[in-house]
Design an enzyme around this catalytic site. Structure first.
Site, PDB file in Angstrom:
ATOM      1  N   LYS A  20       0.829  -1.217   0.000  1.00 58.48           N
ATOM      2  CA  LYS A  20       0.000   0.000   0.000  1.00 58.48           C
ATOM      3  C   LYS A  20       0.864   1.269   0.000  1.00 58.48           C
ATOM      4  O   LYS A  20       0.611   2.184  -0.761  1.00 58.48           O
ATOM      5  CB  LYS A  20      -0.917   0.053   1.243  1.00 58.48           C
ATOM      6  CG  LYS A  20      -1.917  -1.064   1.346  1.00 58.48           C
ATOM      7  CD  LYS A  20      -2.920  -0.803   2.464  1.00 58.48           C
ATOM      8  CE  LYS A  20      -2.310  -0.770   3.862  1.00 58.48           C
ATOM      9  NZ  LYS A  20      -1.748  -2.050   4.318  1.00 58.48           N
ATOM     10  N   ARG A  59      11.094  -7.008   5.237  1.00 59.75           N
ATOM     11  CA  ARG A  59      11.054  -5.598   5.641  1.00 59.75           C
ATOM     12  C   ARG A  59      11.648  -5.408   7.036  1.00 59.75           C
ATOM     13  O   ARG A  59      12.347  -4.438   7.290  1.00 59.75           O
ATOM     14  CB  ARG A  59       9.597  -5.109   5.621  1.00 59.75           C
ATOM     15  CG  ARG A  59       9.439  -3.645   5.923  1.00 59.75           C
ATOM     16  CD  ARG A  59       8.145  -3.112   5.356  1.00 59.75           C
ATOM     17  NE  ARG A  59       7.062  -3.224   6.312  1.00 59.75           N
ATOM     18  CZ  ARG A  59       5.780  -2.983   6.009  1.00 59.75           C
ATOM     19  NH1 ARG A  59       5.424  -2.666   4.794  1.00 59.75           N
ATOM     20  NH2 ARG A  59       4.858  -3.096   6.926  1.00 59.75           N
ATOM     21  N   ARG A 100      -9.252   1.373   9.214  1.00 62.12           N
ATOM     22  CA  ARG A 100      -8.888  -0.011   9.526  1.00 62.12           C
ATOM     23  C   ARG A 100      -9.973  -0.715  10.332  1.00 62.12           C
ATOM     24  O   ARG A 100      -9.822  -1.898  10.640  1.00 62.12           O
ATOM     25  CB  ARG A 100      -7.601  -0.017  10.346  1.00 62.12           C
ATOM     26  CG  ARG A 100      -6.333  -0.382   9.563  1.00 62.12           C
ATOM     27  CD  ARG A 100      -5.208  -0.273  10.542  1.00 62.12           C
ATOM     28  NE  ARG A 100      -4.017  -1.007  10.252  1.00 62.12           N
ATOM     29  CZ  ARG A 100      -2.929  -0.479   9.679  1.00 62.12           C
ATOM     30  NH1 ARG A 100      -2.949   0.753   9.232  1.00 62.12           N
ATOM     31  NH2 ARG A 100      -1.842  -1.196   9.563  1.00 62.12           N
ATOM     32  N   ARG A 125      -0.477  -8.695  13.532  1.00 61.27           N
ATOM     33  CA  ARG A 125      -0.952  -7.665  12.593  1.00 61.27           C
ATOM     34  C   ARG A 125      -1.911  -8.270  11.570  1.00 61.27           C
ATOM     35  O   ARG A 125      -2.921  -7.651  11.208  1.00 61.27           O
ATOM     36  CB  ARG A 125       0.250  -7.004  11.891  1.00 61.27           C
ATOM     37  CG  ARG A 125       0.884  -5.886  12.728  1.00 61.27           C
ATOM     38  CD  ARG A 125       2.335  -5.623  12.425  1.00 61.27           C
ATOM     39  NE  ARG A 125       2.631  -5.237  11.053  1.00 61.27           N
ATOM     40  CZ  ARG A 125       2.345  -4.057  10.513  1.00 61.27           C
ATOM     41  NH1 ARG A 125       1.730  -3.144  11.219  1.00 61.27           N
ATOM     42  NH2 ARG A 125       2.680  -3.786   9.280  1.00 61.27           N
ATOM     43  N   ARG A 165      12.048  -2.338  11.437  1.00 59.73           N
ATOM     44  CA  ARG A 165      10.805  -1.860  12.055  1.00 59.73           C
ATOM     45  C   ARG A 165      10.465  -2.725  13.260  1.00 59.73           C
ATOM     46  O   ARG A 165      10.405  -3.946  13.158  1.00 59.73           O
ATOM     47  CB  ARG A 165       9.657  -1.923  11.034  1.00 59.73           C
ATOM     48  CG  ARG A 165       9.404  -0.599  10.364  1.00 59.73           C
ATOM     49  CD  ARG A 165       8.266  -0.669   9.390  1.00 59.73           C
ATOM     50  NE  ARG A 165       6.975  -0.963  10.025  1.00 59.73           N
ATOM     51  CZ  ARG A 165       5.817  -0.731   9.420  1.00 59.73           C
ATOM     52  NH1 ARG A 165       5.775  -0.192   8.233  1.00 59.73           N
ATOM     53  NH2 ARG A 165       4.687  -1.040  10.028  1.00 59.73           N
TER      54      ARG A 165
HETATM   55  P1  AMP Z   1       1.036   0.656   9.159  1.00 60.67           P
HETATM   56  O1  AMP Z   1       2.351   1.268   8.861  1.00 60.67           O
HETATM   57  O2  AMP Z   1      -0.100   1.245   8.362  1.00 60.67           O
HETATM   58  O3  AMP Z   1       1.051  -0.840   9.025  1.00 60.67           O
HETATM   59  O4  AMP Z   1       0.697   0.981  10.678  1.00 60.67           O
HETATM   60  C1  AMP Z   1       1.566   0.602  11.735  1.00 60.67           C
HETATM   61  C2  AMP Z   1       0.791   0.526  13.043  1.00 60.67           C
HETATM   62  O5  AMP Z   1       0.209   1.801  13.347  1.00 60.67           O
HETATM   63  C3  AMP Z   1      -0.387  -0.448  13.047  1.00 60.67           C
HETATM   64  O6  AMP Z   1      -0.008  -1.766  13.314  1.00 60.67           O
HETATM   65  C4  AMP Z   1      -1.248   0.151  14.161  1.00 60.67           C
HETATM   66  O7  AMP Z   1      -0.726  -0.153  15.423  1.00 60.67           O
HETATM   67  C5  AMP Z   1      -1.066   1.646  13.934  1.00 60.67           C
HETATM   68  N1  AMP Z   1      -2.087   2.175  12.993  1.00 60.67           N
HETATM   69  C6  AMP Z   1      -1.858   2.745  11.778  1.00 60.67           C
HETATM   70  N2  AMP Z   1      -3.008   3.109  11.188  1.00 60.67           N
HETATM   71  C7  AMP Z   1      -3.997   2.764  12.047  1.00 60.67           C
HETATM   72  C8  AMP Z   1      -5.409   2.859  12.007  1.00 60.67           C
HETATM   73  N3  AMP Z   1      -6.060   3.394  10.967  1.00 60.67           N
HETATM   74  N4  AMP Z   1      -6.102   2.395  13.076  1.00 60.67           N
HETATM   75  C9  AMP Z   1      -5.477   1.875  14.140  1.00 60.67           C
HETATM   76  N5  AMP Z   1      -4.163   1.739  14.238  1.00 60.67           N
HETATM   77  C10 AMP Z   1      -3.411   2.181  13.211  1.00 60.67           C
END
Ligand code: AMP
Length: 188
Positions: A14, A128, A89, A145, A134
């Site tokens: 994404k 990654r 989400r 996740r 990360r």
């Molecule tokens: P991402 O980089 O989009 O995978 O986000 C990393 C982490 O940030 C996720 O595993 C969540 O802990 C938090 N996070 C990001 N976006 C959201 C969202 N829309 N709702 C809840 N938690 C989020």
């Protein structure tokens, strides 16, 4: 205003594609994961609050995310379009996003989902974690996740299908080919 969601599980690509789309069309890319990671790295009060949740692979509260999204939206109200990456989400976030857009005289234009099988997702997320270090990409966290995705995020597919906003693109192949397919689906 073109309001696009790039949808899909963690590891689907994404972020990569959202950046390319925002560059091509001149739209504002909003990655809630990037916003939260910046807060964590600055050790801001918000960052301190969300760090352990993010490190465990759980979702941060809807309330916080909706607040963040509205403030970013308001700051960028002159944008020609938005590419939302990692938001919404949960069903609650999706409903609140609809309400928020409506309050600003806007609505969602399109939801493009990247389809990648689970085995490939785990493989990509592990790579990654080695490449970028990360904290939320260790094997147990990766599994969590994906669990969170299936439990809370996947139900959004039928929500957007019902609204006739949902389209899928196969997310395995070259970045360029996938990008071209996404662009073909956008046609602004
Ligand atoms: P991402 O980089 O989009 O995978 O986000 C990393 C982490 O940030 C996720 O595993 C969540 O802990 C938090 N996070 C990001 N976006 C959201 C969202 N829309 N709702 C809840 N938690 C989020």
């Amino acid at each position: 205003m073109f309001n696009l969601i790039i949808f899909g599980p963690p590891g689907a690509g994404k972020g990569t594609q959202a950046i390319k789309i925002s560059e091509k069309f001149g739209w504002k890319h909003i990655s809630t994961g990037d916003i939260l990671r910046a807060e964590v790295s600055h050790a801001s009060p918000l960052g301190l609050k969300v760090k352990s949740i993010m490190d465990s692979g759980h979702l941060v509260s809807d309330e916080l995310l909706i607040e963040i999204m509205e403030s970013v939206f308001i700051k960028n109200k002159t944008a020609k379009g938005f590419v939302l990456d990692g938001f919404p989400r949960t069903l609650n976030q999706a409903q609140e996003l609809d309400k928020m857009l409506l309050r600003h005289g806007e609505k969602l234009t399109l939801v493009l989902a990247l389809i990648v099988d689970e085995e490939e997702l785990v493989k990509r997320l592990l790579i990654r974690s080695h490449d970028h270090g990360r904290d939320d990409d260790t094997e147990d966290v990766i599994k969590n996740r994906l669990v969170q995705y299936h439990r809370h995020t996947e139900p959004l597919i039928s929500y957007y299908k019902e609204k006739k906003l949902y389209q899928e693109v196969y997310g395995i192949g070259s970045i360029k080919d996938i990008f071209n397919q996404l662009c073909a689906a956008i046609k602004p």
